[in-house]
Design an enzyme around this catalytic site. Structure first.
Site, short mmCIF file in Angstrom:
data_model
loop_
_atom_site.label_atom_id
_atom_site.label_comp_id
_atom_site.label_asym_id
_atom_site.label_seq_id
_atom_site.Cartn_x
_atom_site.Cartn_y
_atom_site.Cartn_z
N ASP A 8 35.20 47.33 27.44
CA ASP A 8 35.00 45.93 27.82
C ASP A 8 36.09 45.54 28.83
O ASP A 8 36.98 44.74 28.53
CB ASP A 8 35.10 45.07 26.54
CG ASP A 8 34.81 43.61 26.79
OD1 ASP A 8 34.37 43.25 27.89
OD2 ASP A 8 35.04 42.80 25.86
N GLU B 177 44.89 48.63 24.66
CA GLU B 177 44.96 47.37 25.39
C GLU B 177 46.32 47.29 26.10
O GLU B 177 47.32 47.74 25.55
CB GLU B 177 44.78 46.21 24.37
CG GLU B 177 45.29 44.85 24.77
CD GLU B 177 44.54 44.24 25.94
OE1 GLU B 177 43.29 44.29 25.98
OE2 GLU B 177 45.22 43.70 26.83
N CYS C 11 31.20 24.77 37.62
CA CYS C 11 29.82 24.98 37.15
C CYS C 11 28.90 25.09 38.36
O CYS C 11 28.28 24.11 38.77
CB CYS C 11 29.38 23.81 36.27
SG CYS C 11 30.31 23.67 34.75
N CYS D 69 31.67 41.51 32.30
CA CYS D 69 31.45 40.15 32.80
C CYS D 69 31.23 40.19 34.31
O CYS D 69 31.29 39.16 34.97
CB CYS D 69 32.62 39.24 32.42
SG CYS D 69 34.19 39.86 32.98
N CYS E 78 27.28 15.86 35.93
CA CYS E 78 28.74 15.80 35.91
C CYS E 78 29.23 15.20 37.23
O CYS E 78 28.90 15.70 38.31
CB CYS E 78 29.30 17.20 35.73
SG CYS E 78 31.07 17.26 35.96
N CYS F 113 34.84 20.16 41.70
CA CYS F 113 35.45 21.10 40.76
C CYS F 113 35.02 22.52 41.07
O CYS F 113 35.84 23.43 41.19
CB CYS F 113 35.06 20.71 39.33
SG CYS F 113 35.26 22.00 38.12
N TYR G 296 40.10 48.48 26.20
CA TYR G 296 40.29 47.11 26.69
C TYR G 296 40.01 46.17 25.51
O TYR G 296 39.21 45.26 25.60
CB TYR G 296 39.35 46.79 27.85
CG TYR G 296 39.36 47.81 28.98
CD1 TYR G 296 40.27 47.67 30.04
CD2 TYR G 296 38.49 48.89 28.99
CE1 TYR G 296 40.29 48.60 31.08
CE2 TYR G 296 38.51 49.82 30.02
CZ TYR G 296 39.40 49.67 31.06
OH TYR G 296 39.41 50.59 32.09
N1 SAH Z 1 37.27 43.37 24.14
C1 SAH Z 1 38.10 42.19 24.09
C2 SAH Z 1 38.82 41.89 25.40
C3 SAH Z 1 38.03 41.97 26.66
S1 SAH Z 1 38.80 41.25 28.10
C4 SAH Z 1 37.30 41.00 23.63
O1 SAH Z 1 36.08 41.02 23.57
O2 SAH Z 1 37.91 39.99 23.28
C5 SAH Z 1 39.52 42.61 28.87
C6 SAH Z 1 40.85 43.05 28.27
O3 SAH Z 1 41.31 44.16 29.05
C7 SAH Z 1 41.96 42.00 28.30
O4 SAH Z 1 42.49 41.84 27.00
C8 SAH Z 1 43.03 42.63 29.25
O5 SAH Z 1 44.35 42.33 28.86
C9 SAH Z 1 42.72 44.10 29.11
N2 SAH Z 1 43.12 44.97 30.22
C10 SAH Z 1 43.13 44.69 31.55
N3 SAH Z 1 43.47 45.77 32.26
C11 SAH Z 1 43.69 46.79 31.36
C12 SAH Z 1 44.09 48.15 31.49
N4 SAH Z 1 44.31 48.69 32.66
N5 SAH Z 1 44.19 48.88 30.36
C13 SAH Z 1 43.96 48.33 29.14
N6 SAH Z 1 43.60 47.04 28.97
C14 SAH Z 1 43.48 46.27 30.06
#
Ligand code: SAH
Length: 399
Positions: free
Chosen positions: A320, A272, A25, A347, A16, A22, A251
């Site tokens: 998550d 969420e 990556c 992540c 790239c 950038c 989440y």
């Molecule tokens: N499980 C989902 C989203 C994961 S990303 C998937 O796989 O698509 C993490 C998520 O946590 C995001 O949507 C974000 O808006 C939410 N989030 C961030 N802080 C939070 C909090 N304090 N309470 C609830 N949700 C939250």
């Protein structure tokens, strides 16, 4: 390496031309195999003390996987440019084609840039706060082909907007919705508060693990759908649901994990913080005829405290959280809800390790650790960890 891992050795990264400037990556100087080894080592370094780390699940064709592409607009020597911010700065590196972004999205962004002068539209200048187009965001449903284009402007005036949208649709008839978002603030956030739908439904739908999902401009949706199916598949396998469980999806974003699990659970409760995502999640429950699922808009920690206060119980907890990880408020109440299994998707292995330490000190044991390569060529690694409750009677036996 697991079967889905790309075996190609040829051409060590660096293919790239924007690689250095950038900064997106970070691992392009490695072959894909080396990248996977790097991510294994990173996972073992951070999570190895909790147990055995399974071989990372790689991507078969680790290119053009991003279904969401964002481009910043600006100027260089009087010419409109679009691209990405140079790492840790607000200088725009002009990028026409990117090896990890969806190619269709890149074409649309280039065509928008070319259209601007004929409409006498300018790009935004962050220093002066003047000018028009600030960012373009494109989301594409890989399974459905639906495409969302979000035009983010610094001003609340959009001259000839109907004509502009028509000209764009003439070039790309497969765009299914166009949204105008206004962001005039001094902020590094891409999207502002105000949104107007200029064409189509204002959202796109995609299919993941056999379920349909409605996705809005501001809702989080996993950016690599091919690997997401493997990630969710792993998480659901870890939970080993039998159809009798009460499941929490914390989440939950637009409700993806909870809805994929809902066929194999008695009840699913999702929480969420982002209101647009919760609206999507509720619609997604209807879209998939899932009547055993309910979604709540709240801080996950506050919600768990309230649930624990009401003496609610859970059998399985999926969590998550974003990169910052969870917090003690959440984890403490999670322990009170006493799920037999916790499936923690992350992540960020560093914050995950911190949270796992808390859970392991408070009655849980790590059973499995599975890394998945969701972001080839970058240094990010996604992990799914299964924890199980150490049963009080087992502990008594030990004593
Ligand atoms: N499980 C989902 C989203 C994961 S990303 C998937 O796989 O698509 C993490 C998520 O946590 C995001 O949507 C974000 O808006 C939410 N989030 C961030 N802080 C939070 C909090 N304090 N309470 C609830 N949700 C939250």
């Amino acid at each position: 390496m697991k079967q889905n891992t790309a075996k190609q050795k040829k051409g060590k990264g660096n293919s790239c031309p924007f690689y250095k400037k950038c900064g997106g990556c970070q691992l392009q100087n490695m072959t894909y195999e080396e990248q996977l080894s790097f991510k294994m080592a990173k996972t073992i370094k951070n999570l190895g003390r909790f147990g055995h780390v399974e071989e990372i699940i790689g991507m078969e064709k680790p290119y053009h996987y991003r279904n969401k592409v964002q481009a910043a607009f600006g100027y260089t020597r009087g010419r409109i440019i679009s691209g990405v911010y140079q790492s840790s700065s607000h200088n725009i590196v002009p990028v026409e084609k990117c090896m990890i972004e969806d190619e269709k999205a890149d074409e649309i962004i280039s065509d928008i840039r070319r259209l601007l002068p004929s409409f006498r539209l300018t790009s935004y200048n962050e220093d002066t706060g003047r000018g028009f187009l600030r960012h373009v965001l494109v989301k594409r449903g890989f399974a459905t082909g639906e495409i969302m284009v979000v035009l983010v402007t610094g001003t609340n005036i959009f001259p000839k907007k109907e004509e502009f949208v028509s000209a764009l649709l003439k070039k790309h008839g497969d765009i299914t919705t166009v949204i105008w978002n206004i962001n005039g603030g001094k902020t590094s956030l891409v999207l502002g508060e105000k949104e107007t739908v200029l064409y189509g439904k204002g959202y796109i739908t995609d299919i993941l693990c056999g379920k349909s999902f409605r996705i809005s401009a501001k809702s989080f949706y996993q950016i690599n759908p091919v690997q997401t199916e493997k990630l969710y598949g792993t998480a659901i396998d870890f939970a080993a649901l039998t159809g009798k469980e009460r499941v929490f999806d914390a989440y939950c974003g637009i409700g993806t994990i909870g809805l994929v699990a809902s066929d194999r659970a008695k009840e699913v409760i999702g929480v969420e913080l982002n209101a647009q995502a919760v609206r999507d999640a509720k619609n997604n429950a209807r879209l998939n005829n899932a009547d055993n699922v309910s979604f709540y808009c709240d801080d996950a920690g506050d919600f768990m405290v309230a649930m624990a206060g009401d003496n609610e119980k859970a059998d399985v907890l999926f969590m998550d959280p974003p990169r910052a990880g969870s917090d003690v408020k959440f984890l403490k109440s999670a322990v009170t809800l006493a799920p037999k299994k916790i499936v923690y998707i992350s992540c960020n292995v560093e914050t995950q390790a911190r949270d796992l330490s808390y859970l392991c000190k408070n009655g849980y044991r790590v059973e499995k650790i599975q890394p998945v390569d969701m972001f080839p060529h970058t240094n990010h690694v996604e992990t799914v960890v299964l924890l199980s409750q150490r049963r009080p009677d087992t502990q008594r036996h030990k004593a």
